[in-house]
Write a protein that holds these residues in place. Structure first.
Motif, PDB file in Angstrom:
ATOM      1  N   ARG A 294      -7.299 -19.787 -32.671  1.00 49.71           N
ATOM      2  CA  ARG A 294      -7.446 -18.573 -31.842  1.00 49.71           C
ATOM      3  C   ARG A 294      -8.593 -17.708 -32.357  1.00 49.71           C
TER       4      ARG A 294
ATOM      5  N   ASP B 116     -12.412 -16.178 -30.806  1.00 49.58           N
ATOM      6  CA  ASP B 116     -12.844 -14.784 -30.843  1.00 49.58           C
ATOM      7  C   ASP B 116     -14.334 -14.635 -31.133  1.00 49.58           C
TER       8      ASP B 116
ATOM      9  N   HIS C  27     -16.725 -16.682 -26.599  1.00 47.13           N
ATOM     10  CA  HIS C  27     -16.615 -15.755 -25.464  1.00 47.13           C
ATOM     11  C   HIS C  27     -17.605 -16.132 -24.366  1.00 47.13           C
TER      12      HIS C  27
ATOM     13  N   ARG D  60      -6.479 -18.744 -22.697  1.00 49.33           N
ATOM     14  CA  ARG D  60      -7.538 -17.729 -22.749  1.00 49.33           C
ATOM     15  C   ARG D  60      -8.219 -17.579 -21.384  1.00 49.33           C
TER      16      ARG D  60
ATOM     17  N   GLU E 212      -6.278 -15.502 -19.014  1.00 48.89           N
ATOM     18  CA  GLU E 212      -6.371 -14.052 -19.232  1.00 48.89           C
ATOM     19  C   GLU E 212      -7.443 -13.464 -18.317  1.00 48.89           C
TER      20      GLU E 212
END
Length: 157
Positions: A100, A104, A109, A144, A147
Motif C-alpha cells: 500500500r 502512495d 499515483h 485503489r 476509490e
C-alpha cells in the motif's frame, strides 16, 4: 425529473476493470479471455514484465495483444517488490501494508490516474501472474482504482 436523471448517471458503471492472472494460461487463453470481456487495454502491473511462460513477457505479449486489437501498457510503478511477494501471497499484513505504501508514491499515483483515464475508453485489464486475485497485489490496485472510480464494474478472472 432532473434529479432522477442525475442519479441514473451515478449508477451507471464508470468503466470496467478486469483483474486477470496468467497462472495456468497460455498467451492464447489470455487473449481469448480478454476479448470475451471486451478489453480495450491491458495494463501490466508486474514490476518486471518477464515470464518463463512462452509469449507472456512484455514484447511477445504486447505483440499478441496488438494482433487482437488490444493495447498494452506497462506500469512498473504498480508492481510489487520481489522481496515482498511471498509474504503478500501468504497474506502477511506487513507485506500488504508495504505494498500500500508503494501505491502512495508519486509514480504510482500517476499510473493510477492513467488507468482511470484509460477506463474512459472501455474495459481495462490489470495483469499479473497469480490466478487468485486475493493473493495478488492487483487486488489492492483494484481497490485503489475504485476509490477514484467507485462505480466501476470489476470482473475477476
Amino acid at each position: 425529473m432532473e434529479a432522477a436523471d442525475s442519479n441514473a448517471v451515478h449508477d451507471t458503471p464508470e468503466g470496467t476493470l478486469v483483474s486477470i492472472g496468467y497462472e495456468g494460461k497460455t498467451v492464447d487463453d489470455l487473449v481469448a479471455q480478454l476479448l470475451d470481456e471486451d478489453v480495450r487495454v491491458l495494463v501490466d502491473v508486474r514490476l518486471t514484465p518477464l515470464s518463463r511462460k512462452p509469449g507472456l513477457s512484455k514484447t511477445k505479449l504486447s505483440e499478441a495483444l496488438a494482433a487482437a486489437g488490444i493495447g498494452y501498457v506497462h506500469h512498473r510503478a504498480l508492481g510489487n517488490p520481489k522481496d515482498n511477494r511471498a509474504g503478500f501471497r501468504a497474506g502477511d499484513p506487513a507485506s500488504r501494508t508495504r505494498y500500500r505504501k508503494v501505491l502512495d508514491s508519486a509514480a504510482a499515483h500517476d499510473a493510477l490516474a492513467h488507468v482511470c483515464e484509460l477506463l474512459d475508453d472501455g474495459a481495462v485489464a490489470l495483469l499479473c501472474f497469480e490466478h487468485n486475485h486475493a493473493e495478488c497485489h492487483r487486488n489492492i490496485v483494484v481497490h485503489r482504482l475504485l476509490e477514484a472510480r467507485p462505480n466501476a464494474a470489476v470482473v475477476h478472472i
